[in-house]
Write a protein that holds these residues in place. Structure first.
Motif, PDB file in Angstrom:
ATOM      1  N   THR A  15      -0.619  11.922  -9.489  1.00 45.86           N
ATOM      2  CA  THR A  15      -1.654  12.951  -9.359  1.00 45.86           C
ATOM      3  C   THR A  15      -1.142  14.310  -8.913  1.00 45.86           C
ATOM      4  N   LYS A  16      -0.031  14.378  -8.202  1.00 47.04           N
ATOM      5  CA  LYS A  16       0.393  15.668  -7.660  1.00 47.04           C
ATOM      6  C   LYS A  16       0.911  16.582  -8.772  1.00 47.04           C
ATOM      7  N   ARG A  17       0.749  17.880  -8.564  1.00 49.93           N
ATOM      8  CA  ARG A  17       1.159  18.815  -9.609  1.00 49.93           C
ATOM      9  C   ARG A  17       2.389  19.616  -9.217  1.00 49.93           C
ATOM     10  N   ASP A  18       2.827  19.441  -7.955  1.00 51.65           N
ATOM     11  CA  ASP A  18       3.970  20.211  -7.478  1.00 51.65           C
ATOM     12  C   ASP A  18       5.241  19.367  -7.626  1.00 51.65           C
ATOM     13  N   LEU A  19       6.296  19.989  -8.184  1.00 48.98           N
ATOM     14  CA  LEU A  19       7.531  19.232  -8.421  1.00 48.98           C
ATOM     15  C   LEU A  19       8.069  18.605  -7.143  1.00 48.98           C
ATOM     16  N   ILE A  20       8.071  19.394  -6.032  1.00 52.11           N
ATOM     17  CA  ILE A  20       8.649  18.899  -4.780  1.00 52.11           C
ATOM     18  C   ILE A  20       7.822  17.730  -4.256  1.00 52.11           C
ATOM     19  N   LYS A  21       6.476  17.816  -4.404  1.00 53.84           N
ATOM     20  CA  LYS A  21       5.650  16.702  -3.928  1.00 53.84           C
ATOM     21  C   LYS A  21       5.899  15.451  -4.761  1.00 53.84           C
TER      22      LYS A  21
ATOM     23  N   THR B 194       0.833  -1.200   0.000  1.00 58.42           N
ATOM     24  CA  THR B 194       0.000   0.000   0.000  1.00 58.42           C
ATOM     25  C   THR B 194       0.869   1.252   0.000  1.00 58.42           C
ATOM     26  N   LEU B 195       1.943   1.208   0.800  1.00 52.87           N
ATOM     27  CA  LEU B 195       2.857   2.359   0.842  1.00 52.87           C
ATOM     28  C   LEU B 195       3.449   2.625  -0.535  1.00 52.87           C
ATOM     29  N   LEU B 196       3.789   1.530  -1.237  1.00 48.03           N
ATOM     30  CA  LEU B 196       4.318   1.672  -2.601  1.00 48.03           C
ATOM     31  C   LEU B 196       3.283   2.358  -3.489  1.00 48.03           C
ATOM     32  N   LEU B 197       2.017   1.929  -3.338  1.00 47.97           N
ATOM     33  CA  LEU B 197       0.965   2.507  -4.175  1.00 47.97           C
ATOM     34  C   LEU B 197       0.710   3.965  -3.806  1.00 47.97           C
ATOM     35  N   VAL B 198       0.871   4.301  -2.512  1.00 44.04           N
ATOM     36  CA  VAL B 198       0.726   5.703  -2.108  1.00 44.04           C
ATOM     37  C   VAL B 198       1.733   6.564  -2.859  1.00 44.04           C
ATOM     38  N   GLY B 199       2.968   6.065  -2.914  1.00 45.38           N
ATOM     39  CA  GLY B 199       3.991   6.800  -3.647  1.00 45.38           C
ATOM     40  C   GLY B 199       3.642   6.949  -5.110  1.00 45.38           C
ATOM     41  N   LEU B 200       3.177   5.854  -5.716  1.00 43.33           N
ATOM     42  CA  LEU B 200       2.831   5.887  -7.141  1.00 43.33           C
ATOM     43  C   LEU B 200       1.679   6.857  -7.384  1.00 43.33           C
ATOM     44  N   TYR B 201       0.677   6.806  -6.460  1.00 35.86           N
ATOM     45  CA  TYR B 201      -0.461   7.722  -6.571  1.00 35.86           C
ATOM     46  C   TYR B 201       0.020   9.171  -6.532  1.00 35.86           C
TER      47      TYR B 201
ATOM     48  N   VAL C  42      19.668  -2.934   0.910  1.00 34.34           N
ATOM     49  CA  VAL C  42      18.944  -1.717   1.274  1.00 34.34           C
ATOM     50  C   VAL C  42      19.906  -0.552   1.401  1.00 34.34           C
ATOM     51  N   LEU C  43      21.070  -0.826   2.003  1.00 35.88           N
ATOM     52  CA  LEU C  43      22.056   0.249   2.147  1.00 35.88           C
ATOM     53  C   LEU C  43      22.450   0.785   0.768  1.00 35.88           C
ATOM     54  N   THR C  44      22.707  -0.134  -0.171  1.00 38.42           N
ATOM     55  CA  THR C  44      23.068   0.277  -1.521  1.00 38.42           C
ATOM     56  C   THR C  44      21.935   1.073  -2.167  1.00 38.42           C
ATOM     57  N   SER C  45      20.709   0.558  -1.988  1.00 41.17           N
ATOM     58  CA  SER C  45      19.608   1.251  -2.662  1.00 41.17           C
ATOM     59  C   SER C  45      19.347   2.604  -2.023  1.00 41.17           C
ATOM     60  N   ILE C  46      19.641   2.744  -0.706  1.00 41.59           N
ATOM     61  CA  ILE C  46      19.510   4.071  -0.079  1.00 41.59           C
ATOM     62  C   ILE C  46      20.500   5.038  -0.712  1.00 41.59           C
ATOM     63  N   VAL C  47      21.743   4.570  -0.933  1.00 44.04           N
ATOM     64  CA  VAL C  47      22.748   5.445  -1.546  1.00 44.04           C
ATOM     65  C   VAL C  47      22.287   5.886  -2.935  1.00 44.04           C
ATOM     66  N   ILE C  48      21.742   4.905  -3.711  1.00 47.04           N
ATOM     67  CA  ILE C  48      21.279   5.248  -5.059  1.00 47.04           C
ATOM     68  C   ILE C  48      20.149   6.266  -4.983  1.00 47.04           C
ATOM     69  N   GLU C  49      19.212   6.035  -4.034  1.00 47.81           N
ATOM     70  CA  GLU C  49      18.089   6.971  -3.910  1.00 47.81           C
ATOM     71  C   GLU C  49      18.567   8.354  -3.515  1.00 47.81           C
TER      72      GLU C  49
ATOM     73  N   SER D 287      10.408   9.365  -3.360  1.00 51.90           N
ATOM     74  CA  SER D 287      11.150   8.859  -2.200  1.00 51.90           C
ATOM     75  C   SER D 287      10.309   7.852  -1.432  1.00 51.90           C
ATOM     76  N   ILE D 288       8.990   8.122  -1.310  1.00 55.36           N
ATOM     77  CA  ILE D 288       8.130   7.189  -0.565  1.00 55.36           C
ATOM     78  C   ILE D 288       8.132   5.821  -1.242  1.00 55.36           C
ATOM     79  N   MET D 289       8.088   5.814  -2.575  1.00 50.04           N
ATOM     80  CA  MET D 289       8.166   4.529  -3.288  1.00 50.04           C
ATOM     81  C   MET D 289       9.449   3.789  -2.939  1.00 50.04           C
ATOM     82  N   GLY D 290      10.558   4.558  -2.910  1.00 51.51           N
ATOM     83  CA  GLY D 290      11.836   3.938  -2.556  1.00 51.51           C
ATOM     84  C   GLY D 290      11.815   3.353  -1.156  1.00 51.51           C
ATOM     85  N   TYR D 291      11.235   4.105  -0.183  1.00 50.78           N
ATOM     86  CA  TYR D 291      11.195   3.607   1.203  1.00 50.78           C
ATOM     87  C   TYR D 291      10.367   2.334   1.295  1.00 50.78           C
ATOM     88  N   ALA D 292       9.250   2.306   0.533  1.00 48.01           N
ATOM     89  CA  ALA D 292       8.405   1.113   0.573  1.00 48.01           C
ATOM     90  C   ALA D 292       9.189  -0.101   0.092  1.00 48.01           C
ATOM     91  N   THR D 293       9.983   0.091  -0.963  1.00 48.17           N
ATOM     92  CA  THR D 293      10.781  -1.032  -1.476  1.00 48.17           C
ATOM     93  C   THR D 293      11.800  -1.487  -0.443  1.00 48.17           C
TER      94      THR D 293
END
Lengths: 491, 112, 149
Positions: free
Chosen positions: B20-26, B9-16, B74-81, B32-38
């Motif tokens: 849908t968001k229109r702001d670049l920062i959002k 669900t967290l992954l889908l929240v990120g995808l959503y 996870v450590l590697t993927s955090i660095v990439i993110e 980032s939320i998608m990355g954390y879910a992974t």
């Protein structure tokens, strides 16, 4: 034993460029060309000495399930040669072209990171390592697409980066599920485990990987980023992206995962076929409607990726042969077309086909090489593109898909129409332009002529006798998909 | 099972958010939320019931440990993110310099 | 010292006391990377945060005088090159890239595990420099001088 050098050389030169270069780009350009030359020679040396056997290299002397291993087979060498060839011509071309944007060493450093990432993806034998190298290549392209510093370029780069992150995240989820199901990340070990795990998980992971790598390969439902990114980037980078990147990160990874690991399940092959035909038709149609030269070429890339996917999806020996040959051919003529577009853009300072015209006399080399490339990509007989498309179409008919073959022929006509538009409006129109000076330098001409020559010479690869040495071992690697696992695990 | 579903669900929240968001920062935050879910998913796959953290200590007997490999991943993927996010923020700031807005509906110079 | 830039005197004084301690802690994390949780990346992040602390408290101008930014940029590339050179040394010694060619020593000793502590230190420098420089560059982008379109 020289396998890790394909990662060490570009990485070392990227850092050396950053340390040694001052304000000027002379050193950076020279060093990067030298290392690209070394990579190309290394790949050719490997091709000569390989004897069609699989070579395993263990990093840090750790054995396969614990450490990361590098694997070299015929497909690896083939892709390494393509990367070496296109990056070498691209760097020679860049010398003059990039100075119009800036005289900075950062371009070359990023370029070497791009080569590092792509070579890494090609030679690695580990699923997570593939992801890491893919991210290295992607990160450097995000920056390179925006290198020109115009507003549209940042916009295209942002769009590309967001799409890239979404696809990479899905690939990582797929890797996580694969790891939890098989308890290993070595590609060969996963292939060994696949028959023993639940089929539903294979389909789930396959779907996720298809989406992730499909986004990288820009297959039609996932293609929206490609026309923006590939048309906004500087011309040599467009050539790298369209010619090599979508094939290495997209098609090569799909081949490794769906053929050598999953053992080419029928279900996914059918999806490849359908997606391939959809890509050919829709992208071919969209390409005709474009007036921006580089956007037109970018859409045409999607359509050519469709041919490769169609050939892979057919799955017969002939189909895979056509797909592999088309990977090579498309890398050559699409890079050449982007070089042409770059030199036209540099001379006329526009990419709009309506504003060009009568460049035939002003730019003889560019116009002739672009004519050759256009004929090759549309599949006109003496050139290499004809043979690969013909093989794919024959394979479609032989495997009992005459409708797909007919659609592929229509796609070829669409490509011809789109490229004729470039020739008619770009080089041969009556429209007089005010440009009088041809800014194409010697290096750019050299890169274009080399690739135009290869458009002729590439057709040699298909002649029986040469084909047995060059293309057939690659088809063998893809077709006998269980063999990869046995070779790597040393049985 | 419920944990995996929540993670998904967290992954889908990120995808959503990205869709849908229109702001670049959002959008960047959603990525980032998608990355954390992974990352969370990877850590969950590594977990074994009743086992300890995978570090050898002096004078302590070895016990069943959780799988250390996904933690390294996870450590590697955090660095990439980290790298990707930094690049995205730089791009967003550059876009703001050019357009004076973070709204993606107003950032439309590319055709099609 | 320039009193006008940066934050108040309280923040500056506290920063002056804490930053060396934070850097020391980061070094501890890096040096014990092969024994305890942490290592090059975690320690490097801590050091970078300490440097950023200085930037926030004292302002960019002071930090620019205090640190040689150009040198830090070179140091970042040099540390990455050193990592590669260590890998190539392993390549030359036993024909395996990144081979652990130093004596492994005893378990749980500070000087053990062969090349791993050395690589940890290099990674620490690399991460600290790159993270600090990323934020430094991003903070330096001027957002008010954008071009109106």
């Amino acid at each position: 034993m020289i396998l890790p050098l394909f990662i060490i050389i570009p990485l070392l030169s990227a850092f050396l460029i950053a340390i040694v270069s001052g304000k000027k780009d002379n050193f950076a350009n020279g060093l990067s060309i030298i290392s690209a030359l070394l990579l190309l020679f290394g790949a050719i040396y490997n091709f000569i000495t390989q004897n069609q056997e699989v070579i395993i290299y263990k990093i840090g002397n750790w054995d396969a399930p614990i450490g990361i291993n590098l694997v070299q087979d015929s497909l690896t060498i083939f892709m390494l040669i393509i990367v070496g060839l296109i990056s070498l011509t691209s760097l020679i071309y860049s010398r003059q072209y990039i100075r119009y944007i800036s005289t900075d060493w950062k371009y070359y450093s990023l370029f070497m990171f791009l080569i590092t990432g792509m070579n890494g993806v090609i030679i690695t034998g580990d699923l997570f390592n593939l992801y890491v190298f893919m991210e290295i290549a992607l990160l450097s392209t995000y920056a390179l697409v925006a290198y020109g510093g115009k507003a549209e370029e940042f916009e295209a780069s942002f769009k590309y980066a967001i799409m890239g992150i979404v696809s990479s995240t899905f690939i990582l989820v797929g890797i996580a599920i694969t790891y939890s199901a098989t308890s290993t990340l070595t590609l060969a070990k996963i292939a060994e485990q696949i028959p023993h795990i639940n089929t539903k998980i294979v389909y789930l992971v396959g779907g996720i990987f298809l989406m992730g790598f499909g986004l990288k390969a820009a297959i039609i439902p996932f293609h929206t980023w490609l026309p923006d990114a590939h048309s906004s980037a500087p011309a040599p980078i467009s050539a790298m992206l369209s010619g090599v990147m979508i094939k290495v990160l997209g098609i090569y990874a799909i081949i490794r995962i769906f053929y050598n690991i999953f053992g080419a399940p029928e279900f996914f092959l059918n999806i490849f076929m359908i997606l391939g035909v959809i890509s050919i038709l829709i992208a071919g149609f969209l390409a005709i409607t474009q007036w921006d030269m580089k956007r037109l070429l970018a859409y045409s890339s999607i359509s050519q990726i469709g041919y490769i996917l169609l050939g892979l999806g057919i799955g017969s020996t002939l189909g895979i042969l056509g797909a592999v040959f088309h990977i090579f051919n498309h890398a050559i003529f699409k890079s050449l077309l982007f070089y042409n577009a770059g030199s036209v853009e540099m001379t006329t300072e526009t990419r709009d086909l309506k504003k060009m015209g009568n460049l035939k006399k002003l730019m003889p080399v560019t116009s002739k090489t672009s004519m050759i490339a256009s004929l090759a990509i549309s599949g006109i007989p003496p050139f290499n593109g004809f043979f690969s498309k013909l093989i794919i179409i024959i394979a479609a008919i032989q495997s009992g898909h005459p409708i797909l073959a007919a659609l592929a022929v229509i796609g070829s006509i669409q490509t011809l129409a789109a490229l004729l538009k470039v020739q008619r409006f770009g080089f041969h129109s009556e429209n007089k332009t005010e440009v009088t000076e041809n800014k194409t330098s010697f290096g750019m001409k050299f890169a274009m002529i080399t690739l135009a020559f290869l458009c002729f010479a590439g057709a040699i690869l298909i002649i029986p006798g040469i084909r047995e040495v060059t293309l057939d071992p690659i088809v063998e690697v893809i077709k006998n998909n269980g063999e990869y696992m046995n070779m790597v695990l040393g049985r | 099972m419920i944990l995996y579903l929540l993670c998904f669900t967290l992954l889908l929240v990120g995808l959503y958010g990205i869709l849908t968001k229109r702001d670049l920062i959002k959008i960047i935050l959603s990525a980032s939320i998608m990355g954390y879910a992974t990352n969370l998913l990877l850590i969950l796959f590594a977990y074994r019931n009743g086992s300890i953290f995978p570090i050898l200590r002096k004078g302590v007997e070895t016990m069943p440990m959780v799988d250390p490999l996904p933690q390294a991943l996870v450590l590697t993927s955090i660095v990439i993110e980290l790298g990707t996010t930094a690049l995205l923020v730089a791009l967003a700031l550059k876009l703001f310099q050019k357009y004076k807005t973070y709204d993606i509906t107003k950032i439309r110079k590319l055709s099609g | 010292m320039d009193n006008k830039s940066g934050m108040t005197i309280i923040v500056k004084t506290i920063t002056r006391i804490t930053v060396p301690t934070i850097i020391l802690y980061g070094c501890y994390i890096i040096f014990h990377g092969h024994l305890t949780p942490g290592g090059g990346f975690a320690g490097g992040v801590i050091i970078a945060l300490a440097l950023l602390n200085v930037m926030i408290a004292f302002g960019r101008k002071f930090t620019n005088n205090w640190l040689n930014i150009n040198f830090l940029e070179k140091l970042e590339s040099i540390s990455a090159t050193l990592f590669l050179i260590l890998g190539i040394l392993g390549f030359l010694i036993s024909s395996a890239f990144l081979f652990n060619f130093i004596n492994h020593g005893e378990l749980f000793r500070l000087l053990s595990a062969g090349t791993i502590p050395v690589l940890n230190i290099i990674i620490g420098i690399e991460v600290a420099m790159s993270l600090f420089l990323v934020v430094w560059v991003l903070a330096g982008l001027k957002l008010d001088k954008g071009e109106e379109l």
